[in-house]
Write a protein that holds these residues in place. Structure first.
Motif, short mmCIF file in Angstrom:
data_model
loop_
_atom_site.label_atom_id
_atom_site.label_comp_id
_atom_site.label_asym_id
_atom_site.label_seq_id
_atom_site.Cartn_x
_atom_site.Cartn_y
_atom_site.Cartn_z
N GLY A 274 0.82 -1.19 0.00
CA GLY A 274 0.00 0.00 0.00
C GLY A 274 0.86 1.25 0.00
N LYS A 275 0.18 2.40 0.02
CA LYS A 275 0.87 3.68 0.03
C LYS A 275 0.31 4.56 1.14
CE LYS A 275 1.64 3.75 -4.99
NZ LYS A 275 1.38 4.51 -6.26
N VAL A 276 1.14 5.48 1.60
CA VAL A 276 0.64 6.51 2.52
C VAL A 276 -0.26 7.43 1.71
CG1 VAL A 276 1.26 8.47 3.98
CG2 VAL A 276 2.67 6.39 4.00
N ARG A 277 -1.53 7.56 2.15
CA ARG A 277 -2.48 8.38 1.39
C ARG A 277 -3.34 9.19 2.35
NH1 ARG A 277 -6.07 5.36 -2.85
NH2 ARG A 277 -6.78 7.50 -3.09
N SER A 278 -3.58 10.42 1.99
CA SER A 278 -4.37 11.31 2.84
C SER A 278 -5.85 11.15 2.57
CB SER A 278 -3.96 12.76 2.61
OG SER A 278 -4.24 13.15 1.27
N LEU A 279 -6.65 11.69 3.45
CA LEU A 279 -8.09 11.83 3.28
C LEU A 279 -8.40 13.30 3.01
CD1 LEU A 279 -9.38 9.52 6.16
CD2 LEU A 279 -9.72 9.15 3.71
N ASN B 129 0.25 9.25 14.40
CA ASN B 129 -0.32 8.24 13.50
C ASN B 129 -0.19 8.67 12.05
OD1 ASN B 129 -1.26 6.65 15.69
ND2 ASN B 129 -3.12 7.87 15.84
N PHE B 130 -0.29 7.71 11.14
CA PHE B 130 -0.37 8.04 9.72
C PHE B 130 -1.28 7.04 9.02
CE2 PHE B 130 3.23 5.15 10.12
CZ PHE B 130 3.11 4.29 9.03
N LEU B 131 -1.78 7.42 7.85
CA LEU B 131 -2.75 6.63 7.11
C LEU B 131 -2.11 5.96 5.89
CD1 LEU B 131 -5.76 9.14 6.98
CD2 LEU B 131 -5.43 7.26 8.60
N THR B 132 -2.55 4.75 5.61
CA THR B 132 -2.18 4.07 4.36
C THR B 132 -3.44 3.50 3.74
OG1 THR B 132 -1.79 1.91 5.42
CG2 THR B 132 0.09 3.45 5.29
N ASP B 133 -3.35 3.16 2.44
CA ASP B 133 -4.52 2.60 1.76
C ASP B 133 -4.54 1.08 1.80
OD1 ASP B 133 -2.49 2.05 0.00
OD2 ASP B 133 -3.27 3.27 -1.64
N ASN B 134 -3.87 0.49 2.79
CA ASN B 134 -3.94 -0.97 2.97
C ASN B 134 -5.33 -1.38 3.46
OD1 ASN B 134 -0.96 -0.14 3.71
ND2 ASN B 134 -0.89 -2.24 2.98
N ASP B 135 -5.63 -2.65 3.26
CA ASP B 135 -6.83 -3.23 3.84
C ASP B 135 -6.50 -3.63 5.27
OD1 ASP B 135 -9.33 -4.25 4.17
OD2 ASP B 135 -9.06 -5.98 2.88
N ASP C 246 -5.73 0.07 13.45
CA ASP C 246 -7.16 0.39 13.33
C ASP C 246 -7.47 0.78 11.89
OD1 ASP C 246 -9.77 0.75 14.08
OD2 ASP C 246 -9.39 2.30 15.56
N GLY C 247 -8.74 1.02 11.63
CA GLY C 247 -9.18 1.53 10.34
C GLY C 247 -10.18 2.64 10.54
N ASN C 248 -10.34 3.49 9.55
CA ASN C 248 -11.35 4.54 9.66
C ASN C 248 -12.74 3.93 9.47
OD1 ASN C 248 -11.06 4.00 6.93
ND2 ASN C 248 -11.21 6.13 6.28
N ILE C 249 -13.78 4.74 9.62
CA ILE C 249 -15.15 4.21 9.60
C ILE C 249 -15.46 3.51 8.27
CG2 ILE C 249 -16.16 6.37 8.79
CD1 ILE C 249 -17.69 3.88 11.34
N GLU C 250 -14.88 4.02 7.17
CA GLU C 250 -15.13 3.40 5.87
C GLU C 250 -14.51 2.01 5.77
OE1 GLU C 250 -15.78 7.70 5.50
OE2 GLU C 250 -14.16 6.49 6.35
N ALA C 251 -13.52 1.72 6.62
CA ALA C 251 -12.87 0.42 6.59
C ALA C 251 -13.72 -0.67 7.24
CB ALA C 251 -11.51 0.50 7.29
N GLN D 251 -11.25 4.98 -2.49
CA GLN D 251 -11.12 6.43 -2.29
C GLN D 251 -11.02 6.81 -0.82
OE1 GLN D 251 -10.62 8.61 -4.79
NE2 GLN D 251 -10.59 6.76 -6.06
N LEU D 252 -11.74 6.10 0.05
CA LEU D 252 -11.84 6.55 1.43
C LEU D 252 -11.32 5.56 2.48
CD1 LEU D 252 -15.38 8.21 1.35
CD2 LEU D 252 -13.17 9.37 1.30
N GLN D 253 -11.22 4.28 2.13
CA GLN D 253 -10.83 3.31 3.13
C GLN D 253 -9.34 3.45 3.47
OE1 GLN D 253 -12.59 -0.48 2.66
NE2 GLN D 253 -11.07 -1.57 3.87
N ARG D 254 -9.04 3.50 4.77
CA ARG D 254 -7.65 3.68 5.21
C ARG D 254 -7.34 2.80 6.42
NH1 ARG D 254 -7.99 5.85 1.10
NH2 ARG D 254 -7.32 7.96 0.47
N THR D 255 -6.09 2.41 6.52
CA THR D 255 -5.56 1.77 7.72
C THR D 255 -4.87 2.84 8.55
OG1 THR D 255 -5.25 -0.41 6.70
CG2 THR D 255 -3.87 0.12 8.60
N ILE D 256 -5.10 2.81 9.86
CA ILE D 256 -4.47 3.77 10.77
C ILE D 256 -3.28 3.08 11.42
CG2 ILE D 256 -4.80 5.32 12.72
CD1 ILE D 256 -7.82 5.16 12.17
#
Length: 240
Positions: free
Chosen positions: A100-105, A163-169, A192-197, A207-212
């Protein structure tokens, strides 16, 4: 109904338990006895609590079985309707590697970070609520943030990353997984994951799912500077 005195029971249990003190535990370890362990009041309590926690009513067991059956049908249907799609295997308790990659929301004014793919210690302090179960903080941490006592773990921009976000599952059981960069260096831990995860078991929102992930610099800072356990960090190879 008999009114039980739980405080008195707990005090008595600890007083007579193998695990009630260091001395009693060491004495048992020098002359271990399976019978003493099985009859130990804290052992009995622990086993009873585990049994109660894992107990399922007939209704709950039926709901669990129905869900498992329905989920298997869902997976079967997905595979038949999309035969060329590759799906994750059910590989719990096995090692898996994902990319995955580091990706912002989208920008969020509640986050003090310059870009919404990371959070800072100042952002944590901004949420501070004394005596709140989720947002209370040690006074020492607040003071160290105020004086910017971050040592070598601060970002080059001067802030303390958290913390930082990535687009991993991410799904249940992934917490604690190491996050590595392209050089194989540990940069964080997924937790953890955001609510979309939350819908990740059914659909992945690109577009919105992220791993924290917790930034490893924050982990090292907590161990070294905050907790004063520098000897642990000294055993590691730190890449700058």
């Amino acid at each position: 109904m008999v009114k039980a005195d739980s405080k008195a029971w707990v005090e008595k249990a600890f007083a007579s338990s193998i695990f009630g003190s260091r001395e009693s535990l060491m004495a048992w370890l020098k002359n271990p006895s399976a019978e003493a362990l099985q009859n130990d009041p804290l052992t009995v309590l622990s086993l009873d609590l585990s049994t109660h926690f894992n107990n399922k009513s007939e209704e709950l067991q039926k709901l669990t079985d129905d869900y498992s059956r329905a989920f298997r049908l869902l997976v079967e249907g997905l595979r038949e309707s999309n035969p060329k799609t590759k799906y994750y295997p059910d590989a719990n308790s096995t090692m898996r590697l994902t990319y995955g990659k580091v990706r912002s929301l989208p920008a969020d004014k509640r986050n003090d970070a310059a870009k919404n793919y990371y959070t800072t210690l100042q952002g944590v302090v901004n949420k501070y609520k004394p005596n709140d179960e989720e947002f209370d903080l040690p006074k020492r941490l607040i003071e160290m943030n105020k004086t910017k006592d971050f040592g070598r773990y601060a970002d080059k921009a001067g802030y303390m990353p958290v913390n930082f976000l990535t687009d991993n599952d991410i799904t249940g059981g992934n917490s604690g997984s190491p996050v590595m960069n392209g050089k194989g260096e540990l940069i964080g831990l997924a937790f953890d994951g955001n609510i979309e995860a939350m819908a990740g078991d059914v659909i992945f929102d690109h577009q919105l799912q992220r791993t924290i992930n917790v930034d490893i610099r924050y982990v090292l800072w907590v161990i070294d500077k905050f907790a004063g356990a520098k000897h642990i960090v000294d055993e590691m190879t730190i890449v700058k």
